[in-house]
Design a protein around this motif. Structure first.
Motif, PDB file in Angstrom:
ATOM      1  N   TYR A 279       0.851  -1.196   0.000  1.00  0.00           N
ATOM      2  CA  TYR A 279       0.000   0.000   0.000  1.00  0.00           C
ATOM      3  C   TYR A 279       0.879   1.236   0.000  1.00  0.00           C
ATOM      4  N   LYS A 280       0.672   2.109  -0.973  1.00  0.00           N
ATOM      5  CA  LYS A 280       1.553   3.266  -1.135  1.00  0.00           C
ATOM      6  C   LYS A 280       0.950   4.542  -0.573  1.00  0.00           C
ATOM      7  N   ARG A 281      -0.341   4.707  -0.759  1.00  0.00           N
ATOM      8  CA  ARG A 281      -1.002   5.935  -0.324  1.00  0.00           C
ATOM      9  C   ARG A 281      -2.438   5.644   0.094  1.00  0.00           C
ATOM     10  N   LEU A 292      -4.423  -1.689 -13.207  1.00  0.00           N
ATOM     11  CA  LEU A 292      -3.587  -2.228 -14.282  1.00  0.00           C
ATOM     12  C   LEU A 292      -3.089  -3.622 -13.884  1.00  0.00           C
ATOM     13  N   THR A 293      -3.092  -4.532 -14.836  1.00  0.00           N
ATOM     14  CA  THR A 293      -2.604  -5.892 -14.596  1.00  0.00           C
ATOM     15  C   THR A 293      -1.702  -6.314 -15.741  1.00  0.00           C
ATOM     16  N   ALA A 294      -0.603  -7.023 -15.406  1.00  0.00           N
ATOM     17  CA  ALA A 294       0.285  -7.574 -16.437  1.00  0.00           C
ATOM     18  C   ALA A 294       0.589  -9.014 -16.075  1.00  0.00           C
ATOM     19  N   ILE A 295       0.637  -9.886 -17.069  1.00  0.00           N
ATOM     20  CA  ILE A 295       1.006 -11.285 -16.823  1.00  0.00           C
ATOM     21  C   ILE A 295       2.494 -11.319 -16.487  1.00  0.00           C
ATOM     22  N   CYS A 296       2.847 -11.960 -15.390  1.00  0.00           N
ATOM     23  CA  CYS A 296       4.288 -12.026 -15.084  1.00  0.00           C
ATOM     24  C   CYS A 296       4.808 -13.445 -15.144  1.00  0.00           C
ATOM     25  N   ASN A 301      -0.622 -24.395 -15.857  1.00  0.00           N
ATOM     26  CA  ASN A 301      -1.955 -23.830 -15.635  1.00  0.00           C
ATOM     27  C   ASN A 301      -2.021 -22.848 -14.467  1.00  0.00           C
ATOM     28  N   ASN A 302      -0.916 -22.666 -13.751  1.00  0.00           N
ATOM     29  CA  ASN A 302      -0.875 -21.610 -12.740  1.00  0.00           C
ATOM     30  C   ASN A 302      -0.462 -20.312 -13.428  1.00  0.00           C
ATOM     31  N   VAL A 303      -0.982 -19.216 -12.950  1.00  0.00           N
ATOM     32  CA  VAL A 303      -0.689 -17.921 -13.579  1.00  0.00           C
ATOM     33  C   VAL A 303      -0.300 -16.919 -12.504  1.00  0.00           C
ATOM     34  N   GLU A 304       0.599 -16.003 -12.849  1.00  0.00           N
ATOM     35  CA  GLU A 304       0.972 -14.927 -11.923  1.00  0.00           C
ATOM     36  C   GLU A 304       0.814 -13.586 -12.609  1.00  0.00           C
ATOM     37  N   PHE A 305       0.340 -12.617 -11.851  1.00  0.00           N
ATOM     38  CA  PHE A 305       0.151 -11.269 -12.391  1.00  0.00           C
ATOM     39  C   PHE A 305       0.826 -10.228 -11.506  1.00  0.00           C
ATOM     40  N   TYR A 306       1.228  -9.136 -12.139  1.00  0.00           N
ATOM     41  CA  TYR A 306       1.587  -7.914 -11.408  1.00  0.00           C
ATOM     42  C   TYR A 306       0.398  -6.964 -11.476  1.00  0.00           C
ATOM     43  N   HIS A 307       0.268  -6.121 -10.485  1.00  0.00           N
ATOM     44  CA  HIS A 307      -0.859  -5.181 -10.449  1.00  0.00           C
ATOM     45  C   HIS A 307      -0.416  -3.784 -10.030  1.00  0.00           C
ATOM     46  N   LEU A 308      -1.194  -2.833 -10.466  1.00  0.00           N
ATOM     47  CA  LEU A 308      -0.998  -1.456 -10.004  1.00  0.00           C
ATOM     48  C   LEU A 308      -2.363  -0.778  -9.912  1.00  0.00           C
ATOM     49  N   LEU A 309      -2.603  -0.123  -8.797  1.00  0.00           N
ATOM     50  CA  LEU A 309      -3.758   0.783  -8.708  1.00  0.00           C
ATOM     51  C   LEU A 309      -3.196   2.187  -8.682  1.00  0.00           C
ATOM     52  N   ASP A 313      -5.971  10.885 -11.773  1.00  0.00           N
ATOM     53  CA  ASP A 313      -5.343  12.194 -11.798  1.00  0.00           C
ATOM     54  C   ASP A 313      -3.834  12.068 -11.542  1.00  0.00           C
ATOM     55  N   ARG A 314      -3.024  12.344 -12.521  1.00  0.00           N
ATOM     56  CA  ARG A 314      -1.562  12.348 -12.448  1.00  0.00           C
ATOM     57  C   ARG A 314      -0.945  10.958 -12.219  1.00  0.00           C
ATOM     58  N   GLY A 315      -1.751   9.933 -12.238  1.00  0.00           N
ATOM     59  CA  GLY A 315      -1.217   8.575 -12.140  1.00  0.00           C
ATOM     60  C   GLY A 315      -0.550   8.262 -10.814  1.00  0.00           C
ATOM     61  N   VAL A 316      -0.941   8.967  -9.766  1.00  0.00           N
ATOM     62  CA  VAL A 316      -0.329   8.736  -8.447  1.00  0.00           C
ATOM     63  C   VAL A 316      -0.571   7.288  -8.017  1.00  0.00           C
ATOM     64  N   GLU A 317       0.512   6.652  -7.555  1.00  0.00           N
ATOM     65  CA  GLU A 317       0.464   5.234  -7.226  1.00  0.00           C
ATOM     66  C   GLU A 317      -0.220   4.997  -5.874  1.00  0.00           C
ATOM     67  N   ILE A 318      -1.174   4.101  -5.855  1.00  0.00           N
ATOM     68  CA  ILE A 318      -1.924   3.778  -4.631  1.00  0.00           C
ATOM     69  C   ILE A 318      -1.506   2.421  -4.071  1.00  0.00           C
ATOM     70  N   LEU A 319      -1.307   1.476  -4.957  1.00  0.00           N
ATOM     71  CA  LEU A 319      -0.988   0.108  -4.532  1.00  0.00           C
ATOM     72  C   LEU A 319      -0.226  -0.626  -5.627  1.00  0.00           C
ATOM     73  N   ARG A 320       0.752  -1.424  -5.209  1.00  0.00           N
ATOM     74  CA  ARG A 320       1.457  -2.301  -6.142  1.00  0.00           C
ATOM     75  C   ARG A 320       1.258  -3.732  -5.643  1.00  0.00           C
TER      76      ARG A 320
END
Lengths: 353, 353
Positions: A279-281, A292-296, A301-309, A313-320
């Motif tokens: 949690y960033k903010r 935002l989600t990206a396949i990592c 059959n198992n899958v892993e993703f990266y995420h960003l909230l 406004d200005r793309g301020v990062e809330i959560l990774r």
């Protein structure tokens, strides 16, 4: 970073008794558990469990033996999702609730989510910085689970909450979680050092279990952007009831937004088995977010993703974050998918009798 | 219209014992309640309550005496909103859960939300057509409340669930609610008559309390549109975890959308004291909704609104409703408002220790 709600790595093996070793015994009608953890003697007295009961299982003595707190929860009808199993939010709610109730047993709780007298004097509240959860089996409606919660040290200005979720009948571990908590001034909304006076109120309750739960590699989660993300969901907004008593969005609600950018085929055919969130903010009532989600990675059959909230406004990062998914047990899922598709295609007129 | 989740008018007076008259007594350690309701003898055996316990308070005999079901709930930390009180969704969740558990005590429950053998044979599920709730006081975190639930007849093709929410210590009524349920074929998603075979399974459990809870004027709620609405909120979407086991949005989740178009000043300064909802259609995973609100009356700081939820696509009507609001008890609300404003203005950078 959000109010009481947290991440670090958990034990990598399933079924571990926690702390390090627990021996059961009975003294009269009272069950007694002894354990050694990191060279530290632990003894937790628990009442003989009533399995069909979701009341608190609280250690009642006021000695230093009260290190591990146990609370039973019965999975309610409104806490299960479309797959009839407890949702990940439900488990996180249980962890948070048991942490607060554990804190209350210290005898220093003065209100809110774990606020002590010294914290209230200084307008300080707890906020989560990170949370990690691994789930081996999701309990179903009416199942009774037991949460074990304990607190440990995490440097000078943070504490860690640690949890095990067990089947209350077999004591099999269903899930493990761990989190980091720091203090924030609720007026300035800035992070604060833990004042020595406040630290003294609870440091005697720390369990030194750091070697049981190694640190996670949460710092290695990359920051996604519109180019590196594979899936983007926009126009996400907190609802009025997403706010908690600290007047920002509860950390548990972030999960819903993370899931919004996970492909539908994964949500229907897989289940979440691991999640690390940083949690960033804070996030307030009028925030508008992008998920935002990206396949990592993918393997067997198992899958892993990266995420960003991030804020619109200005793309301020809330959560990774990072999530891990395994295939769901197949159980009429073809039919469920068909129904979902049907629902999305047409809406029926209903007449009340 | 949504899965187990319901509306009709409630008793207009507070503190009514329900059914018509209840006399308390004790037989050994067991509390016994007798009541007469609509010329109908009712006797419900309940265990002596443990107030700090949120386990089920279930009548255990298998006779026709099992008409009123009682279940205790402890308000959890994650079930309260920004005002530290149980949210309206929490109360509705309790009502729904107690209805399902009551149904289970009939001995005919075979799965899902109140499905019986005859319903399962015919792919039938329960869906709510309407719900009405009046709340006199919202319970706070850790408070133990008792829900009384009973079922009554509502014509040939519907049933009604009725609830009282009480302070478990004083038995003061905190809230009253009532709902209408009909059956739906889960494959075709069309409403169905209640088959005679299914009706026979549960009709002996009906409580004839219709004169206690007069019909609501829910049919008089007008359909709003962009001209008649005072407030409109667009871009509302179900989240993955809003779906219930019947694969559509749980009726409780609709409340969040209704609140989205209520003016912020009302949400912060007033509390919801009455709500009537008429569910018109199901809402699936990919629905996009608009929430419309119009002021329908104001009196002595109390306010009333009409509501409409409709699909973005073709304006198909999902829900029609009316809410009543009274001023909140003033308790540092100025400070809370200030904090909300601050949060919306800036986002702080947090460093984990």
């Amino acid at each position: 970073m959000v109010t009481l709600g947290t991440s670090s790595t958990l034990c990598s093996f399933i079924g571990v008794m926690l702390p390090q070793q627990i021996n059961f015994g009975y003294r009269g009608k009272q069950e007694v558990k002894h354990a050694r953890c990191g060279g530290f003697q632990i003894k937790a007295n628990v009442k003989t469990p009533n399995k069909d009961d979701n009341s608190l299982r609280v250690t009642t003595s006021s000695t230093l033996d009260d290190f591990v707190f146990r609370q039973n929860f019965t999975i309610k009808s409104y806490e299960v999702g479309a797959n009839e199993k407890a949702s990940i939010e439900t488990l996180m709610n249980y962890f948070q609730d048991s942490a607060i109730n554990h804190f209350k047993t210290f005898g220093i709780h003065r209100g809110g989510f774990g606020s002590t007298e010294e914290m209230i004097k200084r307008n300080l509240i707890w906020v989560f910085t990170h949370m990690r959860i691994e789930t081996y089996r999701y309990p179903v409606c009416d199942e009774v689970v037991q949460v074990e919660a304990w607190m440990s040290v995490a440097g000078k200005n943070a504490v860690r909450w640690n949890w095990l979720l067990r089947d209350s009948k077999t004591y099999q571990v269903l899930s493990k979680a761990s989190s980091g908590c720091v203090m924030m001034n609720k007026l300035t909304r800035k992070l604060s050092k833990i004042p020595e006076e406040a630290r003294r109120e609870f440091e005697s309750y720390f369990v030194n279990s750091s070697r049981m739960i190694p640190e996670d590699d949460i710092k290695n989660i990359p920051k996604l952007n519109v180019i590196t993300a594979d899936y983007i969901c926009t126009d996400l907004k907190p609802r009025w009831n997403d706010l908690d008593i600290n007047l920002h969005v509860s950390n548990v609600k972030y999960i819903g937004w993370v899931l919004e950018s996970v492909p539908e085929s994964i949500l229907t055919n897989h289940e979440l088995c691991g999640m690390s969130l940083e949690y960033k903010r804070e996030c307030g009532r009028d925030s508008k977010l992008h998920s935002l989600t990206a396949i990592c990675g993918a393997n067997n059959n198992n899958v892993e993703f990266y995420h960003l909230l991030q804020l619109e406004d200005r793309g301020v990062e809330i959560l990774r974050g990072r999530t891990k998914w395994r295939p769901k047990p197949i159980r009429n899922w073809g039919l469920l998918k068909l129904l979902l598709q049907l629902q999305n295609q047409r809406h029926y007129l209903f007449h009340t009798s």
